[in-house]
Design a protein around this motif. Structure first.
Motif, short mmCIF file in Angstrom:
data_model
loop_
_atom_site.label_atom_id
_atom_site.label_comp_id
_atom_site.label_asym_id
_atom_site.label_seq_id
_atom_site.Cartn_x
_atom_site.Cartn_y
_atom_site.Cartn_z
N ILE A 111 0.84 -1.19 0.00
CA ILE A 111 0.00 0.00 0.00
C ILE A 111 0.88 1.24 0.00
CG2 ILE A 111 -1.93 -1.12 1.19
CD1 ILE A 111 -0.96 0.11 3.78
N SER A 112 0.25 2.38 -0.24
CA SER A 112 0.96 3.66 -0.20
C SER A 112 0.67 4.35 1.12
CB SER A 112 0.51 4.55 -1.36
OG SER A 112 1.00 5.86 -1.20
N TRP A 113 1.69 5.05 1.64
CA TRP A 113 1.46 5.85 2.84
C TRP A 113 0.41 6.92 2.59
CZ3 TRP A 113 2.80 4.48 7.52
CH2 TRP A 113 3.90 3.64 7.71
N GLN A 114 0.24 7.32 1.32
CA GLN A 114 -0.78 8.32 0.99
C GLN A 114 -2.18 7.81 1.29
OE1 GLN A 114 -0.97 11.38 0.00
NE2 GLN A 114 1.06 11.98 -0.68
N ASP A 115 -2.37 6.48 1.26
CA ASP A 115 -3.70 5.90 1.48
C ASP A 115 -4.02 5.68 2.95
OD1 ASP A 115 -4.10 5.82 -1.27
OD2 ASP A 115 -3.21 3.82 -1.44
N ILE A 116 -3.04 5.90 3.82
CA ILE A 116 -3.25 5.67 5.25
C ILE A 116 -3.75 6.96 5.89
CG2 ILE A 116 -2.15 5.09 7.44
CD1 ILE A 116 -0.14 3.42 5.82
N ARG A 117 -4.80 6.83 6.68
CA ARG A 117 -5.36 8.00 7.37
C ARG A 117 -5.23 7.82 8.88
NH1 ARG A 117 -4.42 9.64 3.32
NH2 ARG A 117 -5.75 10.48 1.67
N LYS A 118 -5.08 8.94 9.56
CA LYS A 118 -5.05 8.90 11.02
C LYS A 118 -6.45 8.57 11.52
CE LYS A 118 -2.15 10.20 13.51
NZ LYS A 118 -1.09 9.47 14.25
N PRO A 119 -6.56 7.75 12.59
CA PRO A 119 -7.88 7.51 13.17
C PRO A 119 -8.44 8.83 13.72
CG PRO A 119 -6.24 5.96 14.01
CD PRO A 119 -5.49 7.03 13.27
N VAL A 134 -6.40 1.94 6.98
CA VAL A 134 -6.33 1.88 5.52
C VAL A 134 -7.36 0.87 5.03
CG1 VAL A 134 -4.52 0.11 5.53
CG2 VAL A 134 -4.80 1.58 3.52
N LYS A 135 -7.98 1.18 3.89
CA LYS A 135 -8.92 0.24 3.29
C LYS A 135 -8.18 -0.63 2.29
CE LYS A 135 -13.43 -0.11 1.04
NZ LYS A 135 -14.60 0.62 0.50
N VAL A 136 -8.26 -1.93 2.48
CA VAL A 136 -7.65 -2.91 1.58
C VAL A 136 -8.76 -3.78 1.02
CG1 VAL A 136 -6.01 -4.80 1.34
CG2 VAL A 136 -5.49 -2.89 2.89
N GLU A 137 -9.00 -3.62 -0.28
CA GLU A 137 -10.13 -4.30 -0.93
C GLU A 137 -11.42 -3.90 -0.18
OE1 GLU A 137 -8.84 -8.36 -0.93
OE2 GLU A 137 -7.39 -8.01 -2.54
N ASP A 138 -12.12 -4.81 0.45
CA ASP A 138 -13.36 -4.46 1.15
C ASP A 138 -13.18 -4.36 2.66
OD1 ASP A 138 -14.83 -4.38 -1.22
OD2 ASP A 138 -15.19 -6.54 -1.16
N ASP A 139 -11.95 -4.47 3.13
CA ASP A 139 -11.69 -4.50 4.57
C ASP A 139 -11.03 -3.21 5.05
OD1 ASP A 139 -12.63 -7.18 4.94
OD2 ASP A 139 -10.75 -7.89 4.06
N MET A 237 4.94 7.03 8.90
CA MET A 237 4.01 8.14 9.06
C MET A 237 3.00 8.11 7.92
SD MET A 237 6.58 11.31 10.00
CE MET A 237 7.64 10.95 8.58
N PRO A 238 1.73 8.45 8.20
CA PRO A 238 0.75 8.55 7.11
C PRO A 238 1.16 9.61 6.10
CG PRO A 238 -0.33 8.53 9.26
CD PRO A 238 1.14 8.69 9.52
N LYS A 239 0.66 9.48 4.88
CA LYS A 239 0.83 10.42 3.78
C LYS A 239 2.21 10.38 3.15
CE LYS A 239 -2.78 13.54 5.40
NZ LYS A 239 -3.14 14.93 5.76
#
Length: 301
Positions: A111-119, A134-139, A237-239
């Motif tokens: 995955i990309s750090w760009q796709d990770i969001r802080k809770p 992070v959303k991976v497929e449907d999870d 780190m995210p992003k």
């Protein structure tokens, strides 16, 4: 350099990571592959009297004795029915090997750090906060803050202002430092410790992207290097991660003269080559704050 080291260098600074998805209770979680040394079936555990409530005991894995932490307990789920089917994730962070008990392990996702969001703030109030989602497929996958788990169990593994006292009396320093660190707790600890060491002019950013945008917007300012002497960055780190941030700074004709120090729990022998590959001036493993201060002293002269 052997082929494994070459592979590490080839993938440096892409702002991507691979996570291993695992199951605890009824939810899915993730861990950075770079933290994982191996995954093994659950082993027979030797209990340790009077240990922390999240510690099950110890195992002997080849020539090493490794502490077992029960993630079901840590994350507040009901105990699993059949412990024999569990897995141990052997992880290395903060120069410490730990076995984390989980129920099951699935495949690796890139995955990309760009796709990770802080809770959001509500999610961060749980006892062991996630570092991202992070959303991976449907999870939806929560990335667990393993460093916080270790520090909660053993506070001595954290950064401490008292460690600075071994450096003796220090003068105030007007050098300005900027820091990319996504953990609010660590931002405060690092800030307090640097202040104790004499560095009062410290500005923090929650991720590498925010720090990069700050630098990029100021790089044409002729007084930039009068106002700023050093960059410190975490890796995870995210992003934008710390390796990608370092590479962008060192690839920039104007900004490349800025010293960059990577300060992370992921500084292992293999990963040292990643930091070197993107041009980091120094790499220090958390929680070695005294070593970080000594390096800062050298780089801001």
């Amino acid at each position: 350099m052997d082929e494994s080291k070459q592979g590490i260098l080839l993938e440096t600074g892409t702002n991507e990571l691979e996570i291993i998805v695992f199951e605890v209770g009824t939810s899915l979680f993730g861990i950075n592959v770079l933290k994982v040394r191996e995954i093994i079936p659950a082993q027979t555990i030797t209990p340790i009297p009077n240990s922390h409530r999240h510690i099950e005991g110890i195992i002997r894995l080849r020539e090493e004795v490794i502490t077992v932490v029960n993630l079901t307990d840590v994350l507040g789920f009901e105990p699993a029915n059949n412990l024999n089917d569990d897995k141990f994730i052997i992880a290395e962070l903060n120069q410490l090997k730990v076995a984390f008990r989980v129920q099951d392990v699935s495949r690796i996702h890139r995955i990309s750090w760009q796709d990770i969001r802080k809770p959001n703030e509500l999610a961060q109030n749980i006892e062991t906060a996630a570092t991202g989602v992070v959303k991976v497929e449907d999870d939806m996958i929560l990335l667990v803050d393993f460093e916080k788990i270790i520090v909660d169990i053993n506070p001595e593994r954290s950064i401490s202002v008292h460690q600075v006292k071994q450096l003796g009396e220090r003068e105030r320093n007007n050098k300005k430092i900027i820091v990319a660190e996504d953990s609010a707790i660590l931002r405060k600890l690092i800030g307090d410790t640097l202040k104790e060491a004499g560095y009062d002019q410290v500005q923090f950013f929650e991720d590498g992207q925010a720090l990069w945008e700050f630098l990029y917007n100021k790089k044409e300012d002729e007084s930039l290097f009068d106002d700023l002497q050093l960059v410190i960055t975490d890796i995870e780190m995210p992003k934008m991660d710390g390796h990608h941030l370092t590479r962008r700074i060192k690839d920039d004709e104007i900004l490349q003269q800025l010293p960059v120090v990577i300060f992370s729990s992921l500084i292992t022998e293999d990963l040292f080559y990643k930091g070197k590959g993107v041009g980091a001036d120094a790499q220090i493993s958390k929680p070695q704050i005294v070593d970080l201060i000594k390096v800062i002293d050298q780089l801001v002269l």
